[in-house]
Motif scaffolding. Structure first.
Motif, PDB file in Angstrom:
ATOM      1  N   ALA A  24     -20.680  51.943  17.871  1.00  0.00           N
ATOM      2  CA  ALA A  24     -21.063  53.228  18.478  1.00  0.00           C
ATOM      3  C   ALA A  24     -22.495  53.578  18.071  1.00  0.00           C
ATOM      4  N   LEU A  25     -22.816  53.366  16.775  1.00  0.00           N
ATOM      5  CA  LEU A  25     -24.173  53.626  16.283  1.00  0.00           C
ATOM      6  C   LEU A  25     -25.204  52.777  17.032  1.00  0.00           C
ATOM      7  N   GLN A  26     -24.872  51.508  17.215  1.00  0.00           N
ATOM      8  CA  GLN A  26     -25.793  50.594  17.906  1.00  0.00           C
ATOM      9  C   GLN A  26     -26.069  51.081  19.329  1.00  0.00           C
ATOM     10  N   SER A  27     -25.002  51.516  20.026  1.00  0.00           N
ATOM     11  CA  SER A  27     -25.153  51.984  21.412  1.00  0.00           C
ATOM     12  C   SER A  27     -26.010  53.244  21.469  1.00  0.00           C
ATOM     13  N   TYR A  28     -25.746  54.199  20.574  1.00  0.00           N
ATOM     14  CA  TYR A  28     -26.512  55.445  20.572  1.00  0.00           C
ATOM     15  C   TYR A  28     -27.974  55.179  20.219  1.00  0.00           C
ATOM     16  N   THR A  29     -28.199  54.280  19.245  1.00  0.00           N
ATOM     17  CA  THR A  29     -29.567  53.978  18.815  1.00  0.00           C
ATOM     18  C   THR A  29     -30.351  53.321  19.943  1.00  0.00           C
ATOM     19  N   GLN A  30     -29.698  52.374  20.654  1.00  0.00           N
ATOM     20  CA  GLN A  30     -30.340  51.712  21.796  1.00  0.00           C
ATOM     21  C   GLN A  30     -30.658  52.729  22.894  1.00  0.00           C
ATOM     22  N   ALA A  31     -29.732  53.659  23.117  1.00  0.00           N
ATOM     23  CA  ALA A  31     -29.935  54.688  24.143  1.00  0.00           C
ATOM     24  C   ALA A  31     -31.132  55.575  23.784  1.00  0.00           C
ATOM     25  N   LEU A  32     -31.278  55.873  22.483  1.00  0.00           N
ATOM     26  CA  LEU A  32     -32.405  56.707  22.033  1.00  0.00           C
ATOM     27  C   LEU A  32     -33.743  56.018  22.296  1.00  0.00           C
ATOM     28  N   LYS A  33     -33.761  54.708  22.153  1.00  0.00           N
ATOM     29  CA  LYS A  33     -35.000  53.956  22.390  1.00  0.00           C
ATOM     30  C   LYS A  33     -35.402  54.021  23.862  1.00  0.00           C
ATOM     31  N   ASN A  47     -24.400  62.750  18.270  1.00  0.00           N
ATOM     32  CA  ASN A  47     -23.350  61.727  18.292  1.00  0.00           C
ATOM     33  C   ASN A  47     -23.536  60.729  17.155  1.00  0.00           C
ATOM     34  N   ARG A  48     -24.807  60.379  16.901  1.00  0.00           N
ATOM     35  CA  ARG A  48     -25.089  59.476  15.769  1.00  0.00           C
ATOM     36  C   ARG A  48     -24.709  60.143  14.454  1.00  0.00           C
ATOM     37  N   ALA A  49     -24.949  61.460  14.393  1.00  0.00           N
ATOM     38  CA  ALA A  49     -24.583  62.218  13.183  1.00  0.00           C
ATOM     39  C   ALA A  49     -23.077  62.135  12.948  1.00  0.00           C
ATOM     40  N   ALA A  50     -22.301  62.197  14.038  1.00  0.00           N
ATOM     41  CA  ALA A  50     -20.838  62.095  13.926  1.00  0.00           C
ATOM     42  C   ALA A  50     -20.447  60.726  13.364  1.00  0.00           C
ATOM     43  N   CYS A  51     -21.137  59.674  13.816  1.00  0.00           N
ATOM     44  CA  CYS A  51     -20.865  58.322  13.306  1.00  0.00           C
ATOM     45  C   CYS A  51     -21.174  58.231  11.811  1.00  0.00           C
ATOM     46  N   PHE A  52     -22.321  58.765  11.410  1.00  0.00           N
ATOM     47  CA  PHE A  52     -22.705  58.716   9.997  1.00  0.00           C
ATOM     48  C   PHE A  52     -21.719  59.511   9.134  1.00  0.00           C
TER      49      PHE A  52
END
Length: 939
Positions: A24-33, A47-52
């Motif tokens: 999930a983190l990877q997907s959100y991070t890629q989307a942010l880029k 959403n990334r905050a929720a993962c962390f």
């Protein structure tokens, strides 16, 4: 690799739901880029905050949540996640601040309130622990700890973080009885006053919130603080042009008022209660000062709103059974003219009092509440006479400005107590004066007169006069004026008169060109941010009438910027705009009531050459579905959820009903229900199903049923919220509701009853069981099936089982007979229920053989059924009966059931049927244990 950030976000959501937080983190991070949209960026960070948070990387969670908050300071999910992360990092003060903001944004959210309580308790614990350490030092007392806090706060050279901590500790201390008393007894009120006089906003807020805590539930202390500070000073602080400070002071005054009225938490403080003087004098002093604030030019628009809100909340009776309406009579006698002065203000004139967009509407609401609080005709006559006298004093043929105020007052009253407004319209020359002002050369005259005509045209009797005298003028104004503010109001006036006139061709009678052209102009005004918000709201009201035209509504939903502009205005929480937005959405989704045409009567009407209205092609289902999809894409659910949070004085029962209608239309397609839940629709529907008109509550309950029927309750209604949904669903199990409402409510309850025993118990406590049993008798196959499936889940609960065991009911007989139905789905559910009942309660095994003579035949049919699910359940029932009693087992062995069990048990092992074969063999083994049969011999 995907390059669409929205798709990547959805992918991340799926991973998150599957608890794969790394992916999930990877997907959100890629989307942010890849993403360039600010709003989506905020969502991705939170959403990334929720993962962390899930990965227990709290510093990163706090960092990402902060980034989301930087983009949108009101992002409630990001605020809450940062609060959670900060709490884990031990930064309780900062976590408390974020939780406090969340609770301010959503005051009814129990999770936020619970978090605040927990953090407050933890902070207090830390403060106490520190105090204990200090107390053991030589020469230290607990009073000096309070003194130390004030020293830090009043020292301009103190470290910022130290001051913040001291301020938060002081607020927490003020909420605790012992802490509040300690501050009070040690010159604390004087020191808090010094903090307010520093003019530092942070210190003022800390001081005011501490004072609120000290006053809560303590009449003696609240009275002393009121007298020490002085009502003039409190009202002056509330008048400042700082929203946060003004609101905090308003809360302080409300807390004091609650204590004086004997409301809030009840606490007894022994002898000191006897020291409190008669509170009526203090309450009247507060009321008089609030009324004075209404007409003071020194008071800010926000301060005036706060005064009106306090009067709205505390003056009219909350329960009409209480005969004492003396507070309302006092305000009418001493302040009605002051309230009328506020509604009579004209913002465009230089002598206007400072106002916000909501001030005059809030004043109209107060007028309405005061009028409704009157108990008899003489009281109402007195109210009317004061209004008439005040309006007459403003009418001056030699002074047009004064006359203009008189018209504005009538317009304001029409938005409050409408019946009184109608009587004021009947005053000599008032209607003629309104029409004459429309023809004035001055733009301000036209502006006020057109608004007054709009409000006056709601009643057909008045509209007839205006149609005769004012329509031509409105058309002339619309065509000639270059002032957009007047033009848009003239258009709304024509729209409203078209609606009130009840003509077949409606608006086309009054407006040049097509309604599409007028609607296009409204959309243009709506999207023009250079026009003031008040004028743009009139554009929405125009669209609420124009969208009755099928072509207009179709064009409107295609115009995404116009939709989003309307949704933004809806968040302003204005009574008129909420109703207008909801009306426009009802029109766009065709969620209004329509009369079903009887074909025979249509033919008869055609034969007699009468006009038969035909459905517009764009009002057919396909077009409606497309419009719903476009609205969902534009973010309609978030807008509706925001509208539902509005104050009850602004969100009327009629507006609630319209919003409920729209939600029901949005929920029609099961594929859209996940989106509705994700955007807060499930949560928004709960209050709509509980409060409002009967029709509105039914529509909202039905929408909830649609969501509950197919959604995971843990996601759709997380936490305790799911228990609030049960009652609305049960309310649909009623013969007065239609079959679809019954069916979807049963599906929702079936889904809920399969989740937990606590939910099953809640359904039982809401007295749903008799209604569910009634639907098990229904001739309608789907209703009978849904009810039986619901019962199948409910019988897991012990209380339900005991009702089956109890004497004098046919519940077990009904379930046994349903096992013999031809409908396979009903058989599956009924056999499942019977299998669980006979497994849980041995008494029911013998009772089953007594309820009907067909029991054995039905059992044999189940055990031989072609449907493996039915067959398995039948064999489980047989095993339960055999296990319960040797005599009963003997009876079964002596029947044809033994042959069936032997036939099934002798079958070769098969993965698909193994569970069935095993149960049959268990039955035979049990019979062998009883020595009723000899061991099987296999070839």
């Amino acid at each position: 690799q995907m390059e669409d950030p929205i798709q990547l976000k959805e992918e991340g959501n799926k991973y998150f739901q599957a608890s794969d937080y790394e992916k999930a983190l990877q997907s959100y991070t890629q989307a942010l880029k890849l993403n360039k949209d600010k709003a989506l960026q905020a969502v991705l960070y939170r959403n990334r905050a929720a993962c962390f948070l899930k990965k227990e990387e709290y510093a990163k969670a706090a960092s990402d949540a902060s980034r989301a908050i930087d983009i949108n300071a009101s992002d409630i999910k990001a605020l809450y996640r940062r609060s959670q992360a900060l709490e884990k990092l031990g930064k309780l003060d900062q976590a408390f601040k974020d939780a406090q903001k969340c609770a301010t944004l959503e005051p009814r959210n129990k999770n936020f309130q619970e978090t605040l309580r927990r953090l407050g308790a933890n902070i207090q614990e830390k403060v106490n622990a520190r105090e204990q350490c200090w107390i053991h030092r030589p020469g230290f007392s607990t009073d000096s700890r309070v003194q130390k806090m004030f020293e830090i706060l009043l020292d301009e050279n103190s470290d910022k973080e130290k001051r913040e901590k001291a301020a938060n500790n002081l607020i927490v201390l003020g909420r605790e009885e012992a802490g509040a008393e300690r501050i009070f007894q040690n010159n604390g009120v004087n020191l808090l006053l010094q903090l307010i006089e520093t003019k530092n906003p942070e210190l003022i807020l800390a001081a005011v919130r501490t004072l609120s805590g000290m006053c809560t539930g303590h009449k003696a202390r609240a009275t002393a603080i009121l007298h020490y500070l002085g009502i003039d000073s409190i009202c002056m602080w509330m008048s400042v042009d700082n929203e946060e400070i003004s609101l905090a002071v308003c809360n302080l005054l409300q807390t004091i008022t609650d204590c004086l009225l004997g409301q809030g938490k009840e606490e007894h403080h022994g002898k000191e209660e006897a020291l409190v003087l008669d509170t009526k004098k203090d309450l009247r002093m507060i009321t008089m000062r609030l009324l004075d604030m209404l007409v003071s030019k020194k008071v800010s628009g926000q301060g005036r709103d706060r005064a009106l809100n306090l009067l709205n909340k505390n003056i009219p009776r909350k329960d009409l059974k209480d005969h004492d309406n003396s507070r309302s009579i006092f305000v009418i006698d001493n302040g009605l003219k002051k309230i009328l002065k506020v509604v009579g203000q004209i913002p465009e004139m230089p002598d206007c009092l400072p106002l916000t967009e909501n001030t005059q509407l809030t004043a109209s609401v107060l007028l309405n509440k005061l009028y409704d609080d009157l108990r008899c005709d003489p009281e109402r006559d007195n109210y009317r006479l004061i209004c008439e006298e005040y309006i007459k004093s403003k009418i001056d043929p030699q002074d047009m400005d004064k006359t203009l105020h008189a018209v504005q007052i009538v317009s304001g009253v029409l938005q409050g107590p409408f019946d009184l407004g109608n009587k004021l319209l009947g005053m000599k020359g008032v209607m003629e004066m309104m029409v004459a002002l429309c023809g004035s050369e001055r733009e301000i005259d036209q502006l006020v007169a057109v608004e007054a005509l709009i409000h006056a045209s709601t009643k057909l009797s008045r509209a007839t006069f205006i149609i005769t005298n004012g329509v031509t003028l409105l058309k002339e104004i619309y065509k000639k004026t270059k002032n957009e503010k007047i033009k848009i109001r003239a258009l709304v006036g024509l729209c409203k008169l078209g609606s009130a006139g009840g003509t077949d061709y409606g608006l086309r009678q009054f407006a040049e060109g097509s309604t599409e052209k007028l609607a296009k102009q409204c959309r243009k005004w709506l999207c023009n941010t250079s026009i003031d918000a008040r004028t743009r709201k009139w554009a929405v009201e125009g669209l609420s009438y124009l969208t009755l035209d099928a072509d207009v509504k179709d064009d409107f939903v295609e115009d995404e910027p116009a939709l989003k502009a309307m949704f933004e205005l809806a968040k302003a929480s204005d009574k008129t705009i909420l109703y207008s937005v909801a009306s426009a959405l009802v029109n766009c989704t065709n969620s209004y009531d329509t009369k079903e045409l009887v074909p025979e009567l249509v033919q008869l009407a055609k034969f007699s050459k009468q006009h038969v209205p035909e459905e517009h092609p764009k009002d057919k289902k396909d077009f409606v579905v497309k419009r719903v999809k476009r609205l969902l894409k534009a973010g309609v659910v978030s807008a509706l959820a925001c509208m539902v949070k509005a104050d009850s004085a602004i969100l009327t029962d009629q507006s609630k009903e319209l919003i409920a209608r729209v939600f029901l239309a949005l929920c029609e397609d099961p594929k859209d229900r996940g989106t509705i839940v994700a955007q807060g629709g499930g949560k928004a529907l709960i209050p709509l199903a509980v409060e409002g008109t009967d029709v509105g509550k039914i529509k909202a309950s039905h929408a909830l049923a649609k969501i509950a029927a197919i959604s995971n309750p843990d996601i759709a209604f997380p936490g305790e919220r799911v228990y609030e949904v049960v009652r609305p669903l049960v309310s649909l199990l009623n013969t007065e509701r239609d079959g679809l409402q019954n069916y979807e409510a049963l599906l929702g309850l079936t889904n809920f009853s399969g989740r937990s025993d606590k939910l099953r118990l809640k359904i039982v406590k809401e007295k749903a069981l008799p209604d569910i049993e009634n639907y098990m008798f229904e001739n309608h196959d789907q209703l009978r099936q849904a009810a039986t499936e619901c019962m199948c889940n409910l019988v897991v609960n012990k209380e339900v089982q005991e009702r089956f065991v109890a004497d004098g009911n046919d519940r077990l007989k009904l379930v046994v007979l349903l096992c013999g139905e031809d409908d396979e789905k009903v058989q599956v559910a009924a056999a499942g229920a019977l299998a669980m009942l006979t497994a849980a309660q041995k008494k029911l095994c013998s009772k089953m053989t007594q309820v009907t003579t067909q029991w054995l035949e039905i059992l044999q049919r189940l055990c031989l059924h072609d449907n493996m699910e039915v067959q398995h359940r039948g064999l489980v029932i047989a095993f339960n009966l055999i296990s319960s009693d040797k005599e009963l087992a003997k009876k079964l062995v002596e029947s044809e059931l033994l042959e069936i069990l032997t036939y099934v048990g002798k079958q070769e092992d098969h993965p698909k049927k193994q569970h069935i074969i095993n149960v049959a063999r268990d039955c035979l083994t049990k019979c062998m244990d009883y020595e009723l049969i000899k061991p099987l011999s296999r070839a």
